[in-house]
Design a protein around this motif. Structure first.
Motif, PDB file in Angstrom:
ATOM      1  N   ILE A 148       0.797  -1.227  -0.034  1.00 33.11           N
ATOM      2  CA  ILE A 148       0.075  -0.200   0.021  1.00 33.11           C
ATOM      3  C   ILE A 148       0.891   1.148  -0.027  1.00 33.11           C
ATOM      4  O   ILE A 148       1.777   1.300   0.812  1.00 33.11           O
ATOM      5  CB  ILE A 148      -1.134   0.018   1.064  1.00 33.11           C
ATOM      6  CG1 ILE A 148      -2.086  -1.040   1.246  1.00 33.11           C
ATOM      7  CG2 ILE A 148      -1.557   1.510   1.254  1.00 33.11           C
ATOM      8  CD1 ILE A 148      -2.900  -1.039   2.398  1.00 33.11           C
ATOM      9  N   LEU A 149       0.720   2.132  -1.033  1.00 31.36           N
ATOM     10  CA  LEU A 149       1.227   3.242  -0.994  1.00 31.36           C
ATOM     11  C   LEU A 149       0.459   4.468  -0.663  1.00 31.36           C
ATOM     12  O   LEU A 149      -0.601   4.567  -0.890  1.00 31.36           O
ATOM     13  CB  LEU A 149       1.936   3.634  -2.626  1.00 31.36           C
ATOM     14  CG  LEU A 149       2.619   4.817  -2.731  1.00 31.36           C
ATOM     15  CD1 LEU A 149       3.917   4.885  -2.187  1.00 31.36           C
ATOM     16  CD2 LEU A 149       2.799   5.177  -4.162  1.00 31.36           C
ATOM     17  N   VAL A 150       0.845   5.330   0.520  1.00 33.98           N
ATOM     18  CA  VAL A 150       0.241   6.310   0.950  1.00 33.98           C
ATOM     19  C   VAL A 150       1.299   7.154   1.552  1.00 33.98           C
ATOM     20  O   VAL A 150       2.320   6.947   1.955  1.00 33.98           O
ATOM     21  CB  VAL A 150      -0.641   5.968   2.092  1.00 33.98           C
ATOM     22  CG1 VAL A 150       0.036   5.361   3.458  1.00 33.98           C
ATOM     23  CG2 VAL A 150      -1.876   6.798   2.362  1.00 33.98           C
ATOM     24  N   HIS A 151       0.908   8.488   1.746  1.00 37.31           N
ATOM     25  CA  HIS A 151       1.910   9.423   2.051  1.00 37.31           C
ATOM     26  C   HIS A 151       2.272   9.424   3.631  1.00 37.31           C
ATOM     27  O   HIS A 151       3.284   9.355   3.811  1.00 37.31           O
ATOM     28  CB  HIS A 151       1.354  10.865   1.668  1.00 37.31           C
ATOM     29  CG  HIS A 151       2.427  12.062   2.045  1.00 37.31           C
ATOM     30  ND1 HIS A 151       3.780  12.180   1.478  1.00 37.31           N
ATOM     31  CD2 HIS A 151       2.326  13.063   2.945  1.00 37.31           C
ATOM     32  CE1 HIS A 151       4.191  13.144   2.020  1.00 37.31           C
ATOM     33  NE2 HIS A 151       3.527  13.612   3.019  1.00 37.31           N
ATOM     34  N   ALA A 152       1.479   9.261   4.288  1.00 40.37           N
ATOM     35  CA  ALA A 152       1.557   9.113   5.775  1.00 40.37           C
ATOM     36  C   ALA A 152       1.454   8.008   6.465  1.00 40.37           C
ATOM     37  O   ALA A 152       2.136   7.202   7.049  1.00 40.37           O
ATOM     38  CB  ALA A 152       0.846  10.271   6.456  1.00 40.37           C
ATOM     39  N   GLY A 153       0.100   7.512   6.466  1.00 38.91           N
ATOM     40  CA  GLY A 153      -0.108   6.282   7.312  1.00 38.91           C
ATOM     41  C   GLY A 153      -1.552   5.708   7.160  1.00 38.91           C
ATOM     42  O   GLY A 153      -2.513   6.236   6.277  1.00 38.91           O
ATOM     43  N   ILE A 154      -1.782   4.621   7.946  1.00 39.23           N
ATOM     44  CA  ILE A 154      -3.169   3.880   7.969  1.00 39.23           C
ATOM     45  C   ILE A 154      -3.517   3.684   9.328  1.00 39.23           C
ATOM     46  O   ILE A 154      -2.535   3.250  10.073  1.00 39.23           O
ATOM     47  CB  ILE A 154      -2.880   2.516   7.195  1.00 39.23           C
ATOM     48  CG1 ILE A 154      -2.460   2.691   5.839  1.00 39.23           C
ATOM     49  CG2 ILE A 154      -4.477   1.808   7.100  1.00 39.23           C
ATOM     50  CD1 ILE A 154      -3.407   3.472   4.865  1.00 39.23           C
ATOM     51  N   LEU A 155      -4.749   4.170   9.675  1.00 37.94           N
ATOM     52  CA  LEU A 155      -4.996   4.067  11.036  1.00 37.94           C
ATOM     53  C   LEU A 155      -5.160   2.455  11.550  1.00 37.94           C
ATOM     54  O   LEU A 155      -5.721   1.794  10.515  1.00 37.94           O
ATOM     55  CB  LEU A 155      -6.324   4.718  11.344  1.00 37.94           C
ATOM     56  CG  LEU A 155      -6.288   6.407  11.412  1.00 37.94           C
ATOM     57  CD1 LEU A 155      -7.610   6.910  11.459  1.00 37.94           C
ATOM     58  CD2 LEU A 155      -5.607   6.825  12.657  1.00 37.94           C
ATOM     59  N   ALA A 156      -4.697   2.348  12.782  1.00 38.76           N
ATOM     60  CA  ALA A 156      -5.016   0.888  13.324  1.00 38.76           C
ATOM     61  C   ALA A 156      -6.267   0.198  13.093  1.00 38.76           C
ATOM     62  O   ALA A 156      -5.987  -1.063  12.925  1.00 38.76           O
ATOM     63  CB  ALA A 156      -4.516   0.924  14.975  1.00 38.76           C
ATOM     64  N   PRO A 157      -7.437   0.774  13.111  1.00 36.25           N
ATOM     65  CA  PRO A 157      -8.652  -0.122  12.792  1.00 36.25           C
ATOM     66  C   PRO A 157      -8.978  -0.485  11.443  1.00 36.25           C
ATOM     67  O   PRO A 157      -9.741  -1.299  11.397  1.00 36.25           O
ATOM     68  CB  PRO A 157      -9.728   0.578  13.535  1.00 36.25           C
ATOM     69  CG  PRO A 157      -8.960   2.036  14.162  1.00 36.25           C
ATOM     70  CD  PRO A 157      -7.693   2.257  13.477  1.00 36.25           C
ATOM     71  N   TRP A 158      -8.076   0.110  10.333  1.00 40.04           N
ATOM     72  CA  TRP A 158      -8.522  -0.052   9.085  1.00 40.04           C
ATOM     73  C   TRP A 158      -7.587  -1.261   8.653  1.00 40.04           C
ATOM     74  O   TRP A 158      -6.596  -1.455   8.447  1.00 40.04           O
ATOM     75  CB  TRP A 158      -8.126   1.188   8.459  1.00 40.04           C
ATOM     76  CG  TRP A 158      -8.868   2.309   8.618  1.00 40.04           C
ATOM     77  CD1 TRP A 158     -10.041   2.377   9.362  1.00 40.04           C
ATOM     78  CD2 TRP A 158      -8.679   3.626   8.360  1.00 40.04           C
ATOM     79  NE1 TRP A 158     -10.545   3.654   9.600  1.00 40.04           N
ATOM     80  CE2 TRP A 158      -9.690   4.492   8.757  1.00 40.04           C
ATOM     81  CE3 TRP A 158      -7.694   4.142   7.624  1.00 40.04           C
ATOM     82  CZ2 TRP A 158      -9.633   5.687   8.607  1.00 40.04           C
ATOM     83  CZ3 TRP A 158      -7.611   5.634   7.511  1.00 40.04           C
ATOM     84  CH2 TRP A 158      -8.656   6.359   8.117  1.00 40.04           C
ATOM     85  N   SER A 159      -8.295  -2.197   7.824  1.00 34.94           N
ATOM     86  CA  SER A 159      -8.120  -3.047   7.039  1.00 34.94           C
ATOM     87  C   SER A 159      -7.355  -2.750   5.409  1.00 34.94           C
ATOM     88  O   SER A 159      -7.919  -1.292   5.437  1.00 34.94           O
ATOM     89  CB  SER A 159      -9.043  -4.355   6.692  1.00 34.94           C
ATOM     90  OG  SER A 159     -10.034  -3.795   5.922  1.00 34.94           O
ATOM     91  N   ALA A 160      -6.807  -3.448   4.711  1.00 31.57           N
ATOM     92  CA  ALA A 160      -6.438  -2.899   3.628  1.00 31.57           C
ATOM     93  C   ALA A 160      -7.651  -2.625   2.771  1.00 31.57           C
ATOM     94  O   ALA A 160      -7.671  -1.490   2.067  1.00 31.57           O
ATOM     95  CB  ALA A 160      -5.531  -3.967   2.683  1.00 31.57           C
ATOM     96  N   ASP A 161      -8.712  -3.462   2.731  1.00 38.48           N
ATOM     97  CA  ASP A 161      -9.913  -3.158   2.087  1.00 38.48           C
ATOM     98  C   ASP A 161     -10.847  -2.119   2.550  1.00 38.48           C
ATOM     99  O   ASP A 161     -11.156  -1.055   1.707  1.00 38.48           O
ATOM    100  CB  ASP A 161     -10.948  -4.170   2.258  1.00 38.48           C
ATOM    101  CG  ASP A 161     -10.479  -5.476   1.379  1.00 38.48           C
ATOM    102  OD1 ASP A 161      -9.641  -5.356   0.654  1.00 38.48           O
ATOM    103  OD2 ASP A 161     -10.912  -6.473   1.563  1.00 38.48           O
TER     104      ASP A 161
END
Length: 278
Positions: A119-132
Motif C-alpha cells: 500500500i502506497l500512502v503519504h503518511a499512514g493507515i489508522l490501526a482499525p483499518w484493514s487494507a480493504d
C-alpha cells in the motif's frame, strides 16, 4: 509480482534536479520498462515544483503518485480556499500558462494505491483499518476531490479534530480523519488517536508511538510504503517502509525497487531550510 520492476520514490517537494538524476541513475535506467511510485509531497519547499510535476506527468502511465499534505495544500491555494504561506514555493505552478490543467491532473491523483500486497500512502493507515477498508475510505476522498464541489471540500477538511476514527462521523469529519491519517499522521496515542504536534523521530516520550506500532493494528498482510517523516528517515520493515530521506533538507532522495529492496540514493543540494517539518 509484475514482470515490470517498480521503483518507489520518497518525498520530492519540488526538487526536480535530484529526481532527474535518480531517474537516469544506471541502476534505474537499465530497468527500461520500470514503473515509478511516488509517495506524495511532489511539490513545495523546494525550488522547482512546476518542473517536478512536468517530469512526473511526462512519465504518463508509468507514474503512480499519491497525494501528500503539500499537494493538497497546493490544491487548496489554487482553489482560493487557503492563502499561500511564506515558506510556500509553488508559485511557479500557479503562474504557469497551463496551471488549470496541471491542477486538474493533480486533484485526480489517488490518496492511496494498493498493488502486490503493498500500500502506497503519504503518511499512514489508522490501526482499525484493514487494507480493504483503507482503500474504500481513500476512494471517498478521491471522489470528493474529483467532483464538481472539490473546492468546497478543500475548504472544510482542514483541522486536527476529530483525532480518531468512528463510523458515526458526519461527512466532513469523516473526510477530515481520512485525509489527516493518510497525509499528515506520524505519532499516535496508545488508543490509536492521532497526535499532530510531534514531528521529530520517535523518542518514546509522552505515551506516543509511531502509527505503525499502535497496538492492535488490523492491517498485517500488506507492506505500507510512505514518506512524510524526514526525521524518521529511511526505515525498512516487513510491514512498513519509510522513504522520506530529507531531499529538500539537503540530504538524499531515495528510490527502492519493490521486489528486491534494491536502494538507489542521490545526494541533494541544500535549497533552503523550510520553516516546518510538515
Amino acid at each position: 509480482m509484475t514482470t515490470d520492476p517498480i521503483w518507489i520514490i520518497g518525498d520530492l517537494q519540488g526538487c526536480n534536479t535530484p529526481l532527474h538524476q535518480l531517474l537516469h541513475h544506471p541502476d534505474i535506467a537499465q530497468d527500461r520498462n520500470a514503473r515509478f511510485w511516488f509517495a506524495g509531497d511532489l511539490v513545495n519547499r523546494g525550488p522547482d515544483s512546476l518542473q517536478t510535476l512536468r517530469t512526473i506527468m511526462a512519465l504518463g502511465e508509468r507514474a503512480t503518485c499519491v497525494l501528500g499534505n503539500h499537494d493538497i495544500h497546493l490544491l487548496a491555494v489554487a482553489a482560493g480556499m487557503k492563502k499561500p504561506g511564506k515558506s510556500d514555493t509553488f508559485h511557479d505552478v500557479l503562474a504557469a500558462p497551463d496551471s488549470a490543467g496541471i491542477i486538474d491532473w493533480l486533484r485526480h491523483r489517488p490518496l492511496l494505491h494498493r498493488e502486490h500486497h503493498h500500500i502506497l500512502v503519504h503518511a499512514g493507515i489508522l490501526a482499525p483499518w484493514s487494507a480493504d477498508k483503507a482503500e474504500a475510505l481513500a476512494r471517498e476522498v478521491e471522489h470528493a476531490l474529483r467532483g464538481p464541489r472539490w473546492k468546497t471540500v478543500l475548504e472544510r477538511i482542514y483541522g486536527n479534530e476529530p483525532d480518531h476514527w468512528s463510523e458515526q462521523l458526519d461527512e466532513v469529519k469523516r473526510l477530515r480523519v481520512i485525509v489527516n491519517s493518510m497525509t499528515r499522521m506520524r505519532m499516535c496515542r496508545l488508543d490509536g488517536s492521532m497526535e499532530f504536534s510531534h514531528k521529530d523521530a520517535p523518542d518514546g516520550r509522552d505515551g506516543l508511538v509511531p502509527w505503525f506500532d499502535v497496538p492492535g493494528r488490523v492491517l498485517d498482510d500488506h507492506t505500507v510504503v510512505f514518506g512524510h517523516w524526514s526525521t524518521l528517515g529511511l526505515m525498512i520493515r516487513p510491514d512498513a517502509i519509510c522513504l522520506d530521506t530529507g531531499c529538500v533538507w539537503g540530504r538524499q532522495l531515495t528510490a527502492l525497487r519493490m521486489h528486491d529492496h534494491r536502494l538507489v540514493q542521490v545526494t541533494c543540494p541544500a535549497f533552503r531550510q523550510p520553516k516546518a517539518a510538515e
